[in-house]
Design a protein around this motif. Structure first.
Motif, mmCIF file in Angstrom:
data_model
loop_
_atom_site.group_PDB
_atom_site.id
_atom_site.type_symbol
_atom_site.label_atom_id
_atom_site.label_comp_id
_atom_site.label_asym_id
_atom_site.label_seq_id
_atom_site.Cartn_x
_atom_site.Cartn_y
_atom_site.Cartn_z
ATOM 1 N N GLU A 112 1.859 1.852 -3.531
ATOM 2 C CA GLU A 112 0.686 2.259 -4.303
ATOM 3 C C GLU A 112 0.322 3.713 -4.018
ATOM 4 O O GLU A 112 0.052 4.479 -4.938
ATOM 5 C CB GLU A 112 -0.498 1.354 -3.979
ATOM 6 C CG GLU A 112 -0.420 0.051 -4.733
ATOM 7 C CD GLU A 112 -1.535 -0.891 -4.351
ATOM 8 O OE1 GLU A 112 -2.375 -0.530 -3.508
ATOM 9 O OE2 GLU A 112 -1.553 -2.002 -4.900
ATOM 10 N N ALA A 113 0.329 4.073 -2.731
ATOM 11 C CA ALA A 113 -0.023 5.442 -2.373
ATOM 12 C C ALA A 113 0.965 6.407 -3.018
ATOM 13 O O ALA A 113 0.580 7.457 -3.545
ATOM 14 C CB ALA A 113 -0.016 5.606 -0.853
ATOM 15 N N SER B 91 2.834 5.901 -5.747
ATOM 16 C CA SER B 91 2.630 5.940 -7.197
ATOM 17 C C SER B 91 1.400 6.777 -7.537
ATOM 18 O O SER B 91 1.421 7.569 -8.471
ATOM 19 C CB SER B 91 2.430 4.543 -7.762
ATOM 20 O OG SER B 91 3.454 3.686 -7.338
ATOM 21 N N GLY C 206 0.803 -1.217 0.000
ATOM 22 C CA GLY C 206 0.000 0.000 0.000
ATOM 23 C C GLY C 206 0.835 1.266 0.000
ATOM 24 O O GLY C 206 0.429 2.292 -0.550
#
Ligand SMILES: Nc1ncnc2c1ncn2[C@@H]1O[C@H](COP(=O)(O)OP(=O)(O)OP(=O)(O)O)[C@@H](O)[C@H]1O
Ligand SMILES: [Mg+2]
Lengths: 337, 260
Positions: free
Chosen positions: A235-236, A238, A232
């Motif tokens: 992802e955050a 990106s 996560g």
């Protein structure tokens, strides 16, 4: 069972007694233990040979004495009913008796102890070489640490791309240098590579061997650090528009470093201890300096001094890395709660 | 428009000027054998608030994540402000700066304080000064009601506070679009309100939003449209009133009866 209650309690009381008295083996009973201890003391006082180097018969008696002492210690240590205090006394007395036996019967020249082992004058004579050796050791340790960190970090980053071909080579690299004894690697680099036209100075060979070995461990440490970061987070990062390099720099590395520092410090300490192996390829580091001065002065004091120096350097460092480890475990627990 | 500058000279941009903010055409996503999105087509206008609903595993998260390419779509087209973001010459990081995303599990950076979380992307990606980033960050924290928590690390914040910081962090990039993937599902009931309030305000201010959520109150009040996803397909697309009160679709009715 249809037995009357009174006789039943009688029987159980009898078996209780039997448990308490009858089942304690003879050698466990206090009377036997203390009696045999007295005999042992008498043995030591009257049968042991007098001071000086013993002949075979005397040696036999000393060995028998030691065996009896150990049997006595074994009996006491395996018995929960014996008081703790007795066991403590046992430990100390065994140390004292062993020391006393060694002092009395070894061929060591006790009178010359000070001159031989703790001779400050000799240390003084050896001092310039020892200091030089110390700096060399420090140079080896620091260069190897820097080299291993750079290589290890790069390998771990490449590993995180999860490219099968890249992974194959990285795993091969890590396996190779973890399996290879450092001293073999050193000899290989210093004595074998020249035949392939690669001539490296002793000190460079030493740094290379230590650094390569350590880099394999460092890369594994960093890899574990990267793996500890949740998906996560990436992802955050990106999703905010950070490119992979920015994500690595601002999100992954700062978090990984916290996890990685305790094992990394531990690894540096271990690698710093391994610098002593460099003495095998004629690098005058601390150990080699001590050894050469020992031969030159025909006195082991420099070597003793070097030993002490190693302890003084590494006991605090080992403690420190242990402390870091403990602190990290605690902070992790806090986060999880 | 922002993306046109990022296209290389000589390469013709694929444009799709329908005036929609987001235009999705026949989007498919497969995970190996698993066909998760089976041809989704829809469009979202500027300032529209679209709620995405549907049973668990229907592909709601995957749908959102495809639209900023956290997942690579298998086929189909996605146009953001008319630009095909699946085209090979697109700088996806540039696209992502225009799409804020809020996750179910907050995903704040634990090694940074609230304000640092908010400042990170503007400073590293947009290269604005520390001072300006701080000023903007504090304004955003004020907007989500957390000015006093600026210097606090995420682990010291409640779930609701963390999610509000995460929203502020996404807003700091001044995105055109905001995606929310179940922003309140990980929260205790008493904290859901504070997060929904922030989202309601954003909707009022005209933000284009796609929200995966099952908060009926919020959807009825704030959403302009509902997309109803079942098994990777949009089975219904309409206003909350149409769907909640007049839906004839079996799957929709079954699902609604479960969550109300
Ligand atoms: N990275 C992945 N690899 C393989 N399968 C995946 C992956 N991500 C999602 N899936 C599968 O895709 C399907 C849809 O998942 P998705 O998370 O989009 O559902 P969802 O509608 O968001 O459900 P929920 O309401 O539970 O969040 C699920 O069957 C899931 O197992
Ligand atoms: Mg989901």
């Amino acid at each position: 069972m249809a037995q009357p209650a009174s006789s039943q309690t009688n029987i159980s009381r009898l078996s209780d007694l039997k448990d308490k008295v009858g089942h304690v083996p003879f050698i466990r009973r206090n009377s036997f233990v203390y009696g045999s201890l007295s005999l042992l003391v008498i043995y030591a006082l009257f049968l042991l040979p007098s001071k000086g180097s013993p002949d075979t018969v005397d040696l036999g008696r000393i060995v028998i004495f030691c065996l009896l002492l150990l049997v006595w210690a074994f009996i006491i240590f395996t018995d929960e009913l014996k008081p703790e205090k007795l066991k403590t006394i046992m430990v100390f007395s065994i140390f004292i008796i062993a020391g006393w036996l060694y002092y009395r019967y070894s061929t060591a020249r006790w009178g010359e102890m000070g001159f031989l082992f703790f001779n400050l004058e000799m240390v003084q004579k050896a001092w310039p070489t020892l200091v030089e050796g110390f700096w060399t050791t420090l140079l080896l340790a620091i260069c190897a640490a820097i080299m291993s960190t750079v290589i290890g970090l790069l390998l771990a980053i490449f590993r995180s791309f999860n490219n099968p071909v890249l992974n194959f080579f990285i795993i091969a690299y890590v396996d190779f240098f973890r399996a290879m004894p450092i001293i073999v690697l050193m000899m290989l680099i210093y004595y074998a590579l020249p035949f392939m036209g690669i001539r490296l100075s002793a000190i460079v060979s030493g740094i290379l061997a230590l650094g390569l070995n350590s880099s394999a461990y460092v890369s594994e440490i960093f890899r574990a650090g990267f793996l500890s970061i949740k998906k996560g987070q990436i992802e955050a990062s990106s999703a905010l528009g950070l490119n992979p390099i920015q994500t690595m720099r601002f999100v992954i590395l700062p978090q990984a470093f916290r996890v990685v520092i305790p094992p990394l410090v531990g690894n540096y300490v271990a690698s710093a201890k391994d610098t002593a192996l460099a003495s095998s390829i004629s690098i005058i580091e601390l150990l080699k300096a001590g050894l050469s001065q020992k031969s030159l002065l025909a006195n082991p004091s420099p070597l003793i001094f070097v030993t002490a120096l190693y302890l003084v350097m590494f006991v605090p460092l080992t403690r420190f890395s242990g402390y870091l480890e403990k602190r990290m475990k605690e902070s992790q627990r806090q986060v999880r709660l | 428009m922002f993306l046109r500058t990022s296209s290389r000279k000589g390469v013709k941009c694929k444009m799709n000027d329908t005036g929609a903010m987001i235009e999705v055409v026949d989007l498919h996503k497969r995970f190996k054998d698993l066909h998760v999105l089976k041809g989704i087509s829809t469009s979202v206008k500027q300032s529209e608030v679209v709620a995405v609903m549907g049973p668990s595993g229907s592909g709601k998260s995957t749908f959102l994540r495809c639209m900023n390419r956290l997942e690579e779509p298998s086929s189909g087209h996605i146009y953001i402000e008319g630009i095909d973001i699946l085209a090979p010459y697109i700088d996806i990081n540039r696209v992502r700066t225009e799409i804020g995303m809020v996750f179910q599990s907050f995903n704040l950076f634990p090694h940074l304080t609230s304000i640092e979380n908010i400042k990170l992307a503007p400073m590293s990606v947009r290269k604005i000064s520390d001072q300006e980033a701080t000023e903007r960050g504090m304004a955003l924290l004020d907007k989500v009601g957390l000015v006093d928590k600026a210097k606090v690390y995420p682990e010291q914040l409640s779930g609701g506070q963390q999610q509000r910081v995460a929203i502020a962090r996404a807003l700091a990039m001044q995105p055109q679009i905001m995606f929310f993937d179940e922003p309140t599902s990980a929260l205790d009931p008493e904290m859901i309100g504070e997060v929904l309030d922030v989202m309601r305000n954003m909707a009022k201010e005209g933000m284009t939003m796609m929200v995966v959520s099952h908060e009926m109150g919020f959807i009825k009040e704030a959403a302009d449209r509902i997309l109803f996803l079942v098994d990777g397909l949009i089975v219904e697309d309409g206003t909350p009133d149409q769907i909640f009160n007049y839906s004839k679709n079996e799957r929709t009715l079954e699902f609604l009866s479960k969550i109300i």
